[in-house]
Design a protein around this motif. Structure first.
Motif, short mmCIF file in Angstrom:
data_model
loop_
_atom_site.label_atom_id
_atom_site.label_comp_id
_atom_site.label_asym_id
_atom_site.label_seq_id
_atom_site.Cartn_x
_atom_site.Cartn_y
_atom_site.Cartn_z
N VAL A 40 0.84 -1.20 0.00
CA VAL A 40 0.00 0.00 0.00
C VAL A 40 0.87 1.25 0.00
CG1 VAL A 40 -1.71 1.32 1.31
CG2 VAL A 40 -1.92 -1.17 1.15
N LYS A 41 1.89 1.25 0.84
CA LYS A 41 2.79 2.40 0.95
C LYS A 41 3.52 2.66 -0.35
CE LYS A 41 6.97 3.94 3.37
NZ LYS A 41 8.03 3.55 4.34
N ARG A 42 4.12 1.62 -0.92
CA ARG A 42 4.91 1.79 -2.13
C ARG A 42 4.04 2.09 -3.35
NH1 ARG A 42 9.40 3.59 -2.04
NH2 ARG A 42 10.46 2.27 -3.58
N ALA A 43 2.83 1.58 -3.37
CA ALA A 43 1.92 1.90 -4.46
C ALA A 43 1.60 3.39 -4.47
CB ALA A 43 0.64 1.08 -4.35
N ALA A 44 1.44 3.97 -3.27
CA ALA A 44 1.15 5.41 -3.17
C ALA A 44 2.37 6.23 -3.55
CB ALA A 44 0.72 5.74 -1.74
N GLU A 45 3.55 5.75 -3.20
CA GLU A 45 4.78 6.50 -3.48
C GLU A 45 5.21 6.39 -4.93
OE1 GLU A 45 6.80 5.90 0.97
OE2 GLU A 45 7.49 4.72 -0.75
N LEU A 46 5.15 5.19 -5.48
CA LEU A 46 5.69 4.93 -6.82
C LEU A 46 4.67 5.08 -7.93
CD1 LEU A 46 7.83 1.79 -5.91
CD2 LEU A 46 8.65 4.13 -6.26
N ARG A 67 -7.98 -3.45 -1.43
CA ARG A 67 -9.05 -2.50 -1.13
C ARG A 67 -8.49 -1.10 -0.87
NH1 ARG A 67 -11.19 -5.34 2.41
NH2 ARG A 67 -12.77 -6.29 1.10
N ARG A 68 -7.42 -1.03 -0.11
CA ARG A 68 -6.83 0.29 0.21
C ARG A 68 -6.19 0.94 -1.01
NH1 ARG A 68 -3.95 -0.44 6.20
NH2 ARG A 68 -5.71 -1.54 7.19
N ILE A 69 -5.51 0.14 -1.80
CA ILE A 69 -4.87 0.68 -3.01
C ILE A 69 -5.91 1.18 -3.99
CG2 ILE A 69 -3.58 0.00 -5.08
CD1 ILE A 69 -1.89 -1.82 -3.26
N ARG A 70 -6.97 0.40 -4.19
CA ARG A 70 -7.98 0.75 -5.19
C ARG A 70 -8.87 1.91 -4.72
NH1 ARG A 70 -7.71 0.53 -9.89
NH2 ARG A 70 -9.94 0.22 -10.17
N ALA A 71 -8.84 2.23 -3.43
CA ALA A 71 -9.66 3.33 -2.92
C ALA A 71 -9.05 4.69 -3.23
CB ALA A 71 -9.85 3.18 -1.41
N ARG A 72 -7.79 4.73 -3.62
CA ARG A 72 -7.13 6.00 -3.89
C ARG A 72 -7.47 6.52 -5.29
NH1 ARG A 72 -2.79 7.11 -0.52
NH2 ARG A 72 -1.90 8.43 -2.14
N PRO A 73 -7.47 7.84 -5.47
CA PRO A 73 -7.69 8.39 -6.82
C PRO A 73 -6.58 7.93 -7.76
CG PRO A 73 -7.91 10.09 -5.13
CD PRO A 73 -7.34 8.88 -4.45
N ASP A 74 -6.93 7.69 -9.01
CA ASP A 74 -5.96 7.23 -10.02
C ASP A 74 -5.19 6.01 -9.54
OD1 ASP A 74 -6.64 9.42 -11.67
OD2 ASP A 74 -5.30 10.71 -10.54
N ALA A 75 -5.90 5.09 -8.93
CA ALA A 75 -5.27 3.90 -8.37
C ALA A 75 -4.72 2.99 -9.46
CB ALA A 75 -6.28 3.12 -7.53
N GLY A 114 -0.82 -10.95 -19.02
CA GLY A 114 -1.79 -10.55 -18.00
C GLY A 114 -1.53 -9.14 -17.52
N VAL A 115 -0.28 -8.80 -17.30
CA VAL A 115 0.08 -7.44 -16.89
C VAL A 115 -0.35 -6.44 -17.96
CG1 VAL A 115 2.04 -5.89 -16.51
CG2 VAL A 115 1.98 -8.12 -15.38
N ARG A 116 -0.07 -6.76 -19.21
CA ARG A 116 -0.44 -5.86 -20.31
C ARG A 116 -1.96 -5.68 -20.38
NH1 ARG A 116 3.42 -9.38 -23.06
NH2 ARG A 116 5.45 -8.31 -23.12
N THR A 117 -2.68 -6.76 -20.16
CA THR A 117 -4.14 -6.72 -20.25
C THR A 117 -4.73 -5.78 -19.22
OG1 THR A 117 -4.27 -8.96 -21.14
CG2 THR A 117 -6.26 -8.08 -20.11
N VAL A 118 -4.35 -5.92 -17.95
CA VAL A 118 -4.93 -5.08 -16.92
C VAL A 118 -4.40 -3.66 -17.00
CG1 VAL A 118 -5.40 -7.01 -15.36
CG2 VAL A 118 -3.26 -5.77 -15.15
N ALA A 119 -3.16 -3.49 -17.45
CA ALA A 119 -2.60 -2.14 -17.61
C ALA A 119 -3.38 -1.37 -18.66
CB ALA A 119 -1.13 -2.21 -18.00
N ALA A 120 -3.91 -2.09 -19.65
CA ALA A 120 -4.67 -1.45 -20.72
C ALA A 120 -6.11 -1.15 -20.30
CB ALA A 120 -4.68 -2.34 -21.96
#
Length: 219
Positions: A40-46, A67-75, A114-120
């Protein structure tokens, strides 16, 4: 480049995923962490594009971390990693906001795709596995699920929702409905908007929760 954060408490898995994905020309691992709080911390920072999330981790499990990561704007998108013996957690992760899931023993090429799919911005739905998981853990719908708001959908939109829940791709939907793929995308977008759903994964969960499809239905 697609920036990826890996979260897994097993050092060998963590390093293996990072090594496999770093050799891809369009994927960069920005960090690899061992617990949910750090994720959660590194997702917010990076601010990565994708978080590859294990479910069982110390300090904070992958479901709450998602849940915490996806709750942030532009998650970032969250791609859950699982094994068949942990399947009981996958449905909870999808409800928490994950965009899909993959098995840990998937070949490197499938993990990268899979990474490419969700990134898109697409939901990663493997029809056979997804339906089996949801069917297994949705035999008794959660008590807090409200009545389906299907009256706000047209007949065609309701049909699209049911087919979505069975794992059909846009191309398969277009073939089944005898319409163009752009038309399918329009129908899907309207279904999501009318029902207040984030993506195709939530549409699958919604359809199963509200009895619009049932385990064993044929596509």
């Amino acid at each position: 480049m697609i920036n990826v954060l890996v979260a897994d408490d097993h050092a060998l898995v963590r390093s293996g995923l990072a090594s496999m994905l770093n050799v891809q020309p369009d994927i960069t691992i920005v960090d690899a962490v061992a617990d949910g709080l750090e994720a959660v911390k590194r997702a917010a920072e990076l601010r990565p594009d994708v978080v590859m999330m294990d479910i069982r981790m110390p300090n904070l499990d992958g479901i709450e971390a998602t849940r915490r990561i996806r709750a942030r704007p532009d998650a970032p998108k969250v791609l859950v990693l699982t094994t068949f013996d942990l399947d009981q957690y996958v449905y909870s992760a999808l409800r928490a906001g994950a965009s899909g899931f993959m098995l840990k023993d998937a070949p490197p090429s499938q993990l990268a795709e899979g990474v490419r799919t969700v990134a898109a911005g697409e939901a990663l739905l493997a029809p056979a596995v997804t339906q089996r998981l949801i069917a297994r853990f949705l035999r008794t719908p959660p008590a807090d699920v409200a009545a389906a708001q299907t009256e706000i959908l047209t007949e065609r939109e309701l049909e699209v929702l049911r087919l979505l829940a069975k794992g059909l791709s846009n191309a398969e939907l277009a073939d089944r409905l005898i319409v163009s793929e752009p038309t399918v995308k329009t129908h899907v977008s309207r279904v999501l908007m009318k029902l207040g759903l984030r993506d195709r994964v939530q549409a699958v969960v919604y359809a199963y929760e509200h009895g619009l499809v049932t385990p064993g239905d044929e596509p």
